[in-house]
Write an enzyme that holds these catalytic residues in place. Sequence first.
Site: not given
Length: 160
Positions: A66, A81
């Site tokens: 992620h 992110h």
Amino acid sequence: MLNFFKKISPEDLVSPVTGKMIPLDEVKDEVFASKMMGEGVAFELSDDIISSPIEGEVSMIANTLHAVGIKSNRGAEILIHIGLNTVNLDGEGFEKLISQGDQVKKGTPLLRVDLTKLSELDIILTTPMIVTNSNEFEVSINTTVDVEAGSTKVIKLVRK
């Protein structure tokens, strides 16, 4: 010869995604919105590829895929992110396209995101891009809204 008068050229970060750019303080996550991790911007994705915003080395890929970190050739440390609360997915919906230690250029594909899968899971795909060592730079953020991955300049860094 002394370099007192040597001009330090800025380092530009391009958008890592195609979509809409939003100010970091509008991110619905206090850690990012408060700039606790550093200066940056965020994006609302409209495409499934996350690209490198800068030339450098892939310094980190989260096990859960992620997030990815890049250290630029001039020392800027960039964190991308993807989405909010995506760490809980344990990699589901993400495909790694690079490896830690790889050299990348602006626009090099880093990750592929399964937008359909993440939408089905009600994941907020707001994607912050943070300069985690922004205290070492003068940071100028472009106010462009619609961005193209690999081509729209979004942040200019000049080392202090």
